[in-house]
Write a protein that holds these residues in place. Structure first.
Motif, short mmCIF file in Angstrom:
data_model
loop_
_atom_site.label_atom_id
_atom_site.label_comp_id
_atom_site.label_asym_id
_atom_site.label_seq_id
_atom_site.Cartn_x
_atom_site.Cartn_y
_atom_site.Cartn_z
N ALA A 1 -7.75 -5.81 10.69
CA ALA A 1 -7.83 -7.27 10.55
C ALA A 1 -6.58 -7.98 11.05
CB ALA A 1 -8.07 -7.64 9.09
N ARG A 2 -5.62 -7.24 11.55
CA ARG A 2 -4.33 -7.83 11.93
C ARG A 2 -4.48 -8.96 12.93
NH1 ARG A 2 0.94 -4.26 13.80
NH2 ARG A 2 2.53 -5.91 13.52
N GLU A 3 -5.42 -8.81 13.85
CA GLU A 3 -5.58 -9.83 14.88
C GLU A 3 -6.00 -11.18 14.31
OE1 GLU A 3 -10.02 -9.30 16.58
OE2 GLU A 3 -8.61 -7.72 17.14
N ALA B 1 0.83 -1.21 0.00
CA ALA B 1 0.00 0.00 0.00
C ALA B 1 0.86 1.26 0.00
CB ALA B 1 -0.93 -0.01 1.21
N ARG B 2 1.91 1.26 0.82
CA ARG B 2 2.76 2.44 0.92
C ARG B 2 3.62 2.66 -0.33
NH1 ARG B 2 -0.05 5.45 3.96
NH2 ARG B 2 -0.14 4.89 6.16
N SER B 3 3.79 1.59 -1.12
CA SER B 3 4.59 1.76 -2.35
C SER B 3 3.91 2.70 -3.33
CB SER B 3 4.82 0.40 -3.01
OG SER B 3 3.61 -0.13 -3.51
N SER C 1 -7.17 3.01 2.57
CA SER C 1 -8.20 2.03 2.94
C SER C 1 -7.57 0.67 3.21
CB SER C 1 -9.23 1.91 1.81
OG SER C 1 -9.90 3.14 1.61
N ILE C 2 -6.58 0.30 2.40
CA ILE C 2 -5.91 -0.98 2.61
C ILE C 2 -5.17 -0.98 3.94
CG2 ILE C 2 -3.99 -2.42 1.79
CD1 ILE C 2 -4.83 -1.68 -1.07
N VAL C 3 -4.49 0.12 4.25
CA VAL C 3 -3.75 0.21 5.51
C VAL C 3 -4.71 0.11 6.70
CG1 VAL C 3 -2.37 1.73 6.97
CG2 VAL C 3 -1.82 1.50 4.54
N ARG C 4 -5.83 0.83 6.64
CA ARG C 4 -6.80 0.77 7.73
C ARG C 4 -7.38 -0.63 7.88
NH1 ARG C 4 -8.49 5.80 5.67
NH2 ARG C 4 -10.21 4.79 4.56
#
Length: 244
Positions: free
Chosen positions: A228-230, A180-182, A220-223
């Motif tokens: 959903a990380r858990e 996403a950051r790329s 949006s992808i980062v959020r």
């Protein structure tokens, strides 16, 4: 369920199913084949938008002729933990490799990833990878170095001081964030172009809209990844090892 290789008629039916926007599972049901067989067939031969039955059939025949007549590198009769079907596991690994290659990953890197991901430990040493994949140590060294540089695997030492290549819970999260950051640099360049081309001009408006779109999707992808990380740390129940 029929076994063996796909026939030319089955490949034509796959092409028709793709043209009708059918899911792989539905195409597999109509052909009475495993979904993994259809997925592997399509991804190996151009993907859903470029699949051609005649080209796929000829490509398969060429691959068959190039294969060595020796016995399988990884016998389907090998004992699997948890009572797994060895043939099904092997077919799944091939599907995994095919999908990874379709995403742009080289074949050996894809094979290494598939090999590690399908182990319960989630890690293997270089020698174990050599043994499982039946390739040279140099091939494993090159593939793991590339995977490590892309943070798709992590290297650590075990209690015996051996280096192990690990796929842990956070690798997919980190890869998603990096992906996403790329896009940030592209957003910056697009907005810079909008300023150079002049506010209010069609070209500037086009670049500004693209920048806004990409920035919104990336954020949006980062959020979503943070929220959903858990899930990556969820521990599902396991069955007892029926082979013991």
């Amino acid at each position: 369920m029929p076994g063996g290789r796909l026939t030319q008629q089955e490949r034509q039916q796959i092409a028709v199913g793709l043209a009708d926007n059918l899911a792989y599972a539905e195409i597999a049901r109509r052909l009475d084949r495993p979904t993994s067989t259809i997925t592997r067939e399509v991804m190996r031969n151009g993907g859903p938008t470029a699949y051609r039955a005649d080209l796929a059939h000829r490509a398969t025949e060429r691959r068959t002729h190039r294969r060595r007549p020796a016995s399988s590198r990884r016998p389907e009769t090998a004992v699997q933990p948890y009572g797994r079907d060895a043939k099904a596991v092997r077919e799944y690994e091939e599907t995994f490799v095919t999908v990874m290659m379709a995403s742009g990953l080289p074949k050996m890197m894809s094979r290494v990833l598939a090999c590690i991901y399908t182990t319960d430990a989630g890690s293997l040493t270089a020698s174990e990878l050599v043994q499982r994949l039946q390739v040279s140590p140099a091939s494993i060294s090159k593939a793991t170095a590339s995977l490590e540089s892309q943070a798709l695997v992590r290297r650590e030492r075990d209690e015996h001081r051996r280096e192990r290549y690990v796929v842990d819970d956070d690798l997919w999260y980190q890869a998603m964030i990096r992906s996403a950051r790329s896009n940030d640099q592209f957003v910056e360049i697009a907005r810079q172009g909008a300023g150079v081309l002049g506010p209010g001009t069609p070209a500037a408006a086009r670049l500004e809209n693209i920048a806004r779109f990409v920035a919104f999707v990336s954020e949006s992808i980062v959020r979503a990844a943070d929220q959903a990380r858990e899930i990556l740390h969820t521990r599902v129940g396991t069955t007892s090892d029926s082979t013991t």
